[in-house]
Write a protein that holds these residues in place. Sequence first.
Motif, PDB file in Angstrom:
ATOM      1  N   MET A 266      -5.229  50.384  51.128  1.00 47.41           N
ATOM      2  CA  MET A 266      -5.684  51.608  51.796  1.00 47.41           C
ATOM      3  C   MET A 266      -7.113  51.983  51.404  1.00 47.41           C
ATOM      4  O   MET A 266      -7.713  52.864  52.012  1.00 47.41           O
ATOM      5  N   ILE A 267      -7.660  51.321  50.381  1.00 44.49           N
ATOM      6  CA  ILE A 267      -8.976  51.686  49.849  1.00 44.49           C
ATOM      7  C   ILE A 267     -10.071  50.947  50.616  1.00 44.49           C
ATOM      8  O   ILE A 267     -10.032  49.729  50.770  1.00 44.49           O
ATOM      9  N   ALA A 268     -11.038  51.697  51.089  1.00 45.78           N
ATOM     10  CA  ALA A 268     -12.129  51.115  51.870  1.00 45.78           C
ATOM     11  C   ALA A 268     -13.225  50.571  50.970  1.00 45.78           C
ATOM     12  O   ALA A 268     -13.488  51.113  49.889  1.00 45.78           O
ATOM     13  N   ASP A 269     -13.862  49.506  51.409  1.00 45.54           N
ATOM     14  CA  ASP A 269     -15.146  49.124  50.838  1.00 45.54           C
ATOM     15  C   ASP A 269     -16.182  50.084  51.397  1.00 45.54           C
ATOM     16  O   ASP A 269     -16.302  50.248  52.616  1.00 45.54           O
ATOM     17  N   ALA A 270     -16.908  50.736  50.532  1.00 44.80           N
ATOM     18  CA  ALA A 270     -17.849  51.767  50.968  1.00 44.80           C
ATOM     19  C   ALA A 270     -19.206  51.553  50.329  1.00 44.80           C
ATOM     20  O   ALA A 270     -19.333  50.907  49.287  1.00 44.80           O
ATOM     21  N   THR A 271     -20.222  52.100  50.964  1.00 45.50           N
ATOM     22  CA  THR A 271     -21.557  52.111  50.390  1.00 45.50           C
ATOM     23  C   THR A 271     -21.701  53.350  49.515  1.00 45.50           C
ATOM     24  O   THR A 271     -21.514  54.477  49.981  1.00 45.50           O
ATOM     25  N   TRP A 272     -22.000  53.137  48.245  1.00 44.50           N
ATOM     26  CA  TRP A 272     -22.206  54.221  47.287  1.00 44.50           C
ATOM     27  C   TRP A 272     -23.699  54.264  46.959  1.00 44.50           C
ATOM     28  O   TRP A 272     -24.317  53.240  46.665  1.00 44.50           O
ATOM     29  N   TYR A 273     -24.259  55.456  46.978  1.00 43.26           N
ATOM     30  CA  TYR A 273     -25.704  55.611  46.831  1.00 43.26           C
ATOM     31  C   TYR A 273     -26.077  55.864  45.374  1.00 43.26           C
ATOM     32  O   TYR A 273     -25.423  56.630  44.675  1.00 43.26           O
ATOM     33  N   LEU A 274     -27.155  55.222  44.943  1.00 47.89           N
ATOM     34  CA  LEU A 274     -27.540  55.217  43.531  1.00 47.89           C
ATOM     35  C   LEU A 274     -28.918  55.817  43.290  1.00 47.89           C
ATOM     36  O   LEU A 274     -29.527  55.583  42.249  1.00 47.89           O
ATOM     37  N   GLY A 275     -29.409  56.601  44.240  1.00 44.17           N
ATOM     38  CA  GLY A 275     -30.676  57.274  44.021  1.00 44.17           C
ATOM     39  C   GLY A 275     -30.588  58.215  42.826  1.00 44.17           C
ATOM     40  O   GLY A 275     -29.553  58.842  42.582  1.00 44.17           O
ATOM     41  N   GLY A 276     -31.667  58.319  42.054  1.00 42.55           N
ATOM     42  CA  GLY A 276     -31.646  59.094  40.826  1.00 42.55           C
ATOM     43  C   GLY A 276     -32.449  60.379  40.908  1.00 42.55           C
ATOM     44  O   GLY A 276     -33.263  60.580  41.814  1.00 42.55           O
ATOM     45  N   TRP A 277     -32.208  61.251  39.925  1.00 41.87           N
ATOM     46  CA  TRP A 277     -33.000  62.474  39.770  1.00 41.87           C
ATOM     47  C   TRP A 277     -32.833  62.950  38.334  1.00 41.87           C
ATOM     48  O   TRP A 277     -31.881  62.584  37.642  1.00 41.87           O
ATOM     49  N   HIS A 278     -33.780  63.785  37.865  1.00 43.94           N
ATOM     50  CA  HIS A 278     -33.835  64.128  36.449  1.00 43.94           C
ATOM     51  C   HIS A 278     -33.760  65.618  36.155  1.00 43.94           C
ATOM     52  O   HIS A 278     -33.510  66.004  35.016  1.00 43.94           O
ATOM     53  N   ASP A 279     -33.998  66.486  37.133  1.00 44.89           N
ATOM     54  CA  ASP A 279     -34.091  67.925  36.891  1.00 44.89           C
ATOM     55  C   ASP A 279     -32.787  68.592  37.290  1.00 44.89           C
ATOM     56  O   ASP A 279     -32.383  68.546  38.458  1.00 44.89           O
ATOM     57  N   THR A 280     -32.123  69.231  36.334  1.00 40.56           N
ATOM     58  CA  THR A 280     -30.818  69.827  36.624  1.00 40.56           C
ATOM     59  C   THR A 280     -30.919  71.212  37.247  1.00 40.56           C
ATOM     60  O   THR A 280     -29.894  71.788  37.626  1.00 40.56           O
ATOM     61  N   LYS A 281     -32.097  71.774  37.348  1.00 41.41           N
ATOM     62  CA  LYS A 281     -32.255  73.073  38.011  1.00 41.41           C
ATOM     63  C   LYS A 281     -32.466  72.816  39.496  1.00 41.41           C
ATOM     64  O   LYS A 281     -33.584  72.735  39.999  1.00 41.41           O
ATOM     65  N   ILE A 282     -31.342  72.700  40.215  1.00 39.75           N
ATOM     66  CA  ILE A 282     -31.413  72.206  41.583  1.00 39.75           C
ATOM     67  C   ILE A 282     -30.159  72.639  42.335  1.00 39.75           C
ATOM     68  O   ILE A 282     -29.090  72.825  41.747  1.00 39.75           O
ATOM     69  N   TYR A 283     -30.299  72.826  43.636  1.00 38.98           N
ATOM     70  CA  TYR A 283     -29.149  73.152  44.475  1.00 38.98           C
ATOM     71  C   TYR A 283     -28.427  71.880  44.919  1.00 38.98           C
ATOM     72  O   TYR A 283     -28.987  70.784  44.916  1.00 38.98           O
ATOM     73  N   SER A 284     -27.180  72.052  45.330  1.00 40.92           N
ATOM     74  CA  SER A 284     -26.360  70.896  45.709  1.00 40.92           C
ATOM     75  C   SER A 284     -26.941  70.140  46.895  1.00 40.92           C
ATOM     76  O   SER A 284     -26.887  68.912  46.942  1.00 40.92           O
TER      77      SER A 284
END
Length: 251
Positions: A98-116
């Motif tokens: 039942m589990i799909a092969d999916a594309t998972w995104y690995l873009g990064g960021w460093h500043d935790t003061k951020i909106y979703s």
Amino acid sequence: KVKLIRNESIGSYSWDTSASDINSGYGINEWSQADLMKLLNPGYESNTDLNSSGTSITVNNSLYYNSGSGTCYSNSKNTTKSCDFTSTGIKNDTTRNMIADATWYLGGWHDTKIYSNQIYEYERGTNVIVNPGDGVTRTTSWTGKIALAYPSDAGYTADFTKCSDALMFYHLSDCYNNYWLFSTLSASFLTPSDNNNTIWIATMYGFYSDGFRYGEGNPYSPSSIYPTLYLLDSIAIVGGTGSEDNPYRLG
């Protein structure tokens, strides 16, 4: 596709670790080769590596995916511990199929003061460490079955009326105390930092992505693991009402 994040942790394990001569044993924040990725996904049943003593062992070898038991990485410099997923792993082929092969995104960021919504864009972006000292190229996506939640997954579960500045900033206790997901837990996320060899984690004090602070962002540091996956788009509800006593059944 429907995304499922496991309700309970399967235990605390390293996102990645390494021998002492690679990043001081702190691991590498590249999911496509991470030790945890090999633990959660199929195809690594014969995975071997060196333990902290330099001995070749079978480790992180698709144990969660196959509901098995064996040896897992649990700290810096390839430290290991026994692990058992016979009661918490993926139980049978019916479920695995039942589990799909999916594309998972690995873009990064460093500043935790951020909106979703902002971290959501960075997760799907192209910011990664350039020319890292360990020589490992950081990628921006990975295709596979099981990974981890993104920071935005948790951020979107906040009470927006209590987040006056930014969803992820750990000083905003009114905000992070009102997540219904990962509110007071230590949890590793899929997203790396884009300017050093760290990852995003949640703690009872909020979110971190920067700094070599023990337990606060290093790939090797054992944090609670909540496997995350997508169901095939052909999966349907075949029974149940969705209540605790009569949960949905999928088929």
